[in-house]
Design a protein around this motif. Sequence first.
Motif, PDB file in Angstrom:
ATOM      1  N   ARG A   1       0.465   3.686  66.148  1.00 29.11           N
ATOM      2  CA  ARG A   1       0.528   4.171  67.528  1.00 29.11           C
ATOM      3  C   ARG A   1      -0.668   5.044  67.897  1.00 29.11           C
ATOM      4  O   ARG A   1      -1.094   5.070  69.060  1.00 29.11           O
ATOM      5  CB  ARG A   1       1.828   4.944  67.725  1.00 29.11           C
ATOM      6  CG  ARG A   1       2.103   5.291  69.173  1.00 29.11           C
ATOM      7  CD  ARG A   1       3.403   6.047  69.361  1.00 29.11           C
ATOM      8  NE  ARG A   1       3.701   6.209  70.772  1.00 29.11           N
ATOM      9  CZ  ARG A   1       4.405   5.375  71.513  1.00 29.11           C
ATOM     10  NH1 ARG A   1       4.895   4.282  70.957  1.00 29.11           N
ATOM     11  NH2 ARG A   1       4.616   5.606  72.797  1.00 29.11           N
ATOM     12  N   ALA A   2      -1.225   5.724  66.942  1.00 30.87           N
ATOM     13  CA  ALA A   2      -2.346   6.614  67.223  1.00 30.87           C
ATOM     14  C   ALA A   2      -3.556   5.869  67.784  1.00 30.87           C
ATOM     15  O   ALA A   2      -4.429   6.478  68.419  1.00 30.87           O
ATOM     16  CB  ALA A   2      -2.743   7.369  65.952  1.00 30.87           C
ATOM     17  N   ARG A   3      -3.628   4.558  67.586  1.00 29.62           N
ATOM     18  CA  ARG A   3      -4.778   3.780  68.048  1.00 29.62           C
ATOM     19  C   ARG A   3      -4.475   2.939  69.302  1.00 29.62           C
ATOM     20  O   ARG A   3      -5.343   2.209  69.777  1.00 29.62           O
ATOM     21  CB  ARG A   3      -5.265   2.868  66.915  1.00 29.62           C
ATOM     22  CG  ARG A   3      -5.959   3.662  65.817  1.00 29.62           C
ATOM     23  CD  ARG A   3      -6.294   2.829  64.615  1.00 29.62           C
ATOM     24  NE  ARG A   3      -7.129   3.577  63.681  1.00 29.62           N
ATOM     25  CZ  ARG A   3      -7.350   3.220  62.411  1.00 29.62           C
ATOM     26  NH1 ARG A   3      -6.774   2.122  61.934  1.00 29.62           N
ATOM     27  NH2 ARG A   3      -8.120   3.955  61.631  1.00 29.62           N
ATOM     28  N   TRP A   4      -3.266   3.031  69.816  1.00 30.71           N
ATOM     29  CA  TRP A   4      -2.912   2.244  70.997  1.00 30.71           C
ATOM     30  C   TRP A   4      -3.812   2.575  72.182  1.00 30.71           C
ATOM     31  O   TRP A   4      -4.317   1.693  72.869  1.00 30.71           O
ATOM     32  CB  TRP A   4      -1.454   2.486  71.392  1.00 30.71           C
ATOM     33  CG  TRP A   4      -0.442   1.884  70.451  1.00 30.71           C
ATOM     34  CD1 TRP A   4      -0.672   1.337  69.233  1.00 30.71           C
ATOM     35  CD2 TRP A   4       0.962   1.809  70.689  1.00 30.71           C
ATOM     36  NE1 TRP A   4       0.509   0.916  68.667  1.00 30.71           N
ATOM     37  CE2 TRP A   4       1.530   1.198  69.540  1.00 30.71           C
ATOM     38  CE3 TRP A   4       1.798   2.201  71.713  1.00 30.71           C
ATOM     39  CZ2 TRP A   4       2.901   0.967  69.427  1.00 30.71           C
ATOM     40  CZ3 TRP A   4       3.157   1.983  71.613  1.00 30.71           C
ATOM     41  CH2 TRP A   4       3.711   1.351  70.469  1.00 30.71           C
ATOM     42  N   ARG A   5      -3.971   3.872  72.473  1.00 29.21           N
ATOM     43  CA  ARG A   5      -4.734   4.288  73.643  1.00 29.21           C
ATOM     44  C   ARG A   5      -6.173   3.813  73.555  1.00 29.21           C
ATOM     45  O   ARG A   5      -6.739   3.349  74.551  1.00 29.21           O
ATOM     46  CB  ARG A   5      -4.660   5.806  73.799  1.00 29.21           C
ATOM     47  CG  ARG A   5      -5.563   6.376  74.896  1.00 29.21           C
ATOM     48  CD  ARG A   5      -5.313   5.740  76.260  1.00 29.21           C
ATOM     49  NE  ARG A   5      -3.965   5.953  76.736  1.00 29.21           N
ATOM     50  CZ  ARG A   5      -3.486   5.437  77.859  1.00 29.21           C
ATOM     51  NH1 ARG A   5      -4.256   4.624  78.594  1.00 29.21           N
ATOM     52  NH2 ARG A   5      -2.256   5.671  78.234  1.00 29.21           N
ATOM     53  N   ALA A   6      -6.780   3.903  72.389  1.00 33.28           N
ATOM     54  CA  ALA A   6      -8.170   3.472  72.245  1.00 33.28           C
ATOM     55  C   ALA A   6      -8.316   1.983  72.554  1.00 33.28           C
ATOM     56  O   ALA A   6      -9.235   1.571  73.279  1.00 33.28           O
ATOM     57  CB  ALA A   6      -8.660   3.771  70.828  1.00 33.28           C
ATOM     58  N   VAL A   7      -7.406   1.170  72.014  1.00 33.82           N
ATOM     59  CA  VAL A   7      -7.465  -0.265  72.258  1.00 33.82           C
ATOM     60  C   VAL A   7      -7.252  -0.566  73.737  1.00 33.82           C
ATOM     61  O   VAL A   7      -7.992  -1.350  74.349  1.00 33.82           O
ATOM     62  CB  VAL A   7      -6.413  -1.004  71.401  1.00 33.82           C
ATOM     63  CG1 VAL A   7      -6.249  -2.452  71.858  1.00 33.82           C
ATOM     64  CG2 VAL A   7      -6.813  -0.952  69.928  1.00 33.82           C
ATOM     65  N   LEU A   8      -6.262   0.068  74.324  1.00 36.39           N
ATOM     66  CA  LEU A   8      -5.964  -0.180  75.735  1.00 36.39           C
ATOM     67  C   LEU A   8      -7.139   0.220  76.625  1.00 36.39           C
ATOM     68  O   LEU A   8      -7.474  -0.492  77.589  1.00 36.39           O
ATOM     69  CB  LEU A   8      -4.701   0.583  76.140  1.00 36.39           C
ATOM     70  CG  LEU A   8      -4.122   0.246  77.512  1.00 36.39           C
ATOM     71  CD1 LEU A   8      -3.745  -1.215  77.604  1.00 36.39           C
ATOM     72  CD2 LEU A   8      -2.907   1.126  77.809  1.00 36.39           C
ATOM     73  N   ASP A   9      -7.780   1.330  76.304  1.00 36.66           N
ATOM     74  CA  ASP A   9      -8.915   1.787  77.120  1.00 36.66           C
ATOM     75  C   ASP A   9     -10.087   0.816  77.032  1.00 36.66           C
ATOM     76  O   ASP A   9     -10.724   0.490  78.042  1.00 36.66           O
ATOM     77  CB  ASP A   9      -9.354   3.183  76.677  1.00 36.66           C
ATOM     78  CG  ASP A   9      -8.385   4.272  77.120  1.00 36.66           C
ATOM     79  OD1 ASP A   9      -7.526   3.980  77.987  1.00 36.66           O
ATOM     80  OD2 ASP A   9      -8.480   5.402  76.608  1.00 36.66           O
ATOM     81  N   VAL A  10     -10.386   0.343  75.810  1.00 35.02           N
ATOM     82  CA  VAL A  10     -11.508  -0.582  75.644  1.00 35.02           C
ATOM     83  C   VAL A  10     -11.238  -1.892  76.370  1.00 35.02           C
ATOM     84  O   VAL A  10     -12.111  -2.433  77.069  1.00 35.02           O
ATOM     85  CB  VAL A  10     -11.783  -0.837  74.144  1.00 35.02           C
ATOM     86  CG1 VAL A  10     -12.718  -2.028  73.962  1.00 35.02           C
ATOM     87  CG2 VAL A  10     -12.394   0.401  73.502  1.00 35.02           C
TER      88      VAL A  10
END
Length: 564
Positions: A535-544
Amino acid sequence: MSVRAEPEWLVTNGLGGFASATVSGALQRRYHGHLVAALPAPLGRVVMLSGIGEQTVVDDSAAADLGAGGGELTMDRGLPVWTYNVGAHRLEKRVVMPRGQNTVHLVYRLLGGAGALELRLLPRLAFRRLEDAVSVPLGSYAVSAVAPGRYEIQGDAPMPRLRIACPGGELTGAQESVVDHVYAMEAARGYEASGRLWSPGPIRLRVEAGRDATLAASTESWDALLALGGAEAIVAEAYRRDRLVAIASPRATAAVVGDPGGGPAEDSAAAATLVLAADQFLIAPEARVAETARVQTAGDQVRTVIAGYHWFTDWGRDTMISLEGLALATGRHREAGAILRTFGKYVRHGLIPNLFPEGDVEGVYHTADATLWFVHALHRYVTATGDRRTLVGMLPLLREIVEAHVRGTDFHIGVDPADGLLHQGEEGYALTWMDAKVGDWVVTPRRGKAVEIQALWYNALRLVEGWVGEERGGPAAEQYRVLADRVRVSFNTRFWFAAGGHLYDVVDGPEAVDDSTCRPNQLFALSLEHPVLDRARWRAVLDVVSERLLTPVGLRSLAPGSPD
């Protein structure tokens, strides 16, 4: 060659057959036809009635093309309705296909004007399989009158007879003709575009106030064709469509019946439109006669999903992805279950078919993800319906699917024992959804371990773990928990592309190459019922993905600036 593509209309029959042309009536595609019949294998879909030339005669004056003065197209419950001004008359035309029949009715009705209106309708045809080039030889045709207003046209074997009914009408003598026709869209796409169309001659019909005139064409028996007149077919189809909207959504129903209490009018109309659009894709596969007989004997029904009109057949991946929207969101739960059970009967070596080719009863299996989408669709179905009986009946099949993937199955689809991730790929095949080919060239092979395949594999393992645990107890589910745990650890170790702040698209490709291309496939790692990405990497993927791939009309499959 460039050509302006006209808007097109489409009417379907629930078998995979359809009627379609441009709004003006022009035939621009090889797939256009007023009756494209869905027939048992090996024929498949066949263009039986290509087009209808329409002329009007007012006060015994010279004939004129019906649309010469312009016409207006509107939609009634998703079906096309044309209105024309013909002198002092106002004429309406409707096209309807009774559900479950290879029959089309063209119904003409006077809306205004004194006296009768005479129509001269010119059937044009060239019996051929849907995918055949339009340049195939025309063949020979024989016309016979079987009763007043009833005619049969027999072409060359193995084509069936085309039956034409025009109550009160008459085929005006032996006036056979052949014309050369150019299909503009085929020419624009670089295909053979010139073909010949044959006509038995004009059919005369009188349209009078309070009395519809109908031309019906069919490959069904005379009893089936005559069971419904044109006006009756319109009423029956309207009732069927109103019922579909009613079971789907109260707000959609309000758009049909005109109830202002059903919510904002535009939202209700959109809901009803989507429900009726979805209906076109749910079919009974007419080509697979033996399968239908076996399933009906057991008290079930055979259902599948057409992946798109005009040329697609039923594809496993497309069916499972669209099942929730087409059948569950629209309240057609019984058909959703039938679709899942239908595909379940075709599992081979742990895979469901990628597609059923036109006119064939056997599927082809070159897909790495369709079977994993099948597990996802089953979860959506059970969640929506609570149908544990179907789920329990499929548990042995689900366990077989997992075991086949662990052992390794066709097209080098299998689990890598080193990390538990799922690899796939075979020369000459594109096994993921990015499956375009030009000749023998695979445009986007993605051989190796593709990101969405891991997400779907992990999700499937967790779902099977839960279902087996509920039905058989924790110890029986333990093997699936162990597999899933390993996939999650391996995925988060291998797929994070730190330099780009997103996920690799494929790892361990040919020659051990990792593909860092930014694609939308990575979104499945965080969007399925059981997300494999930390979950800690969800935001990064979504933003990219939002920054590089999102457009006002959907996601790009490749980020701008990529060398490809």
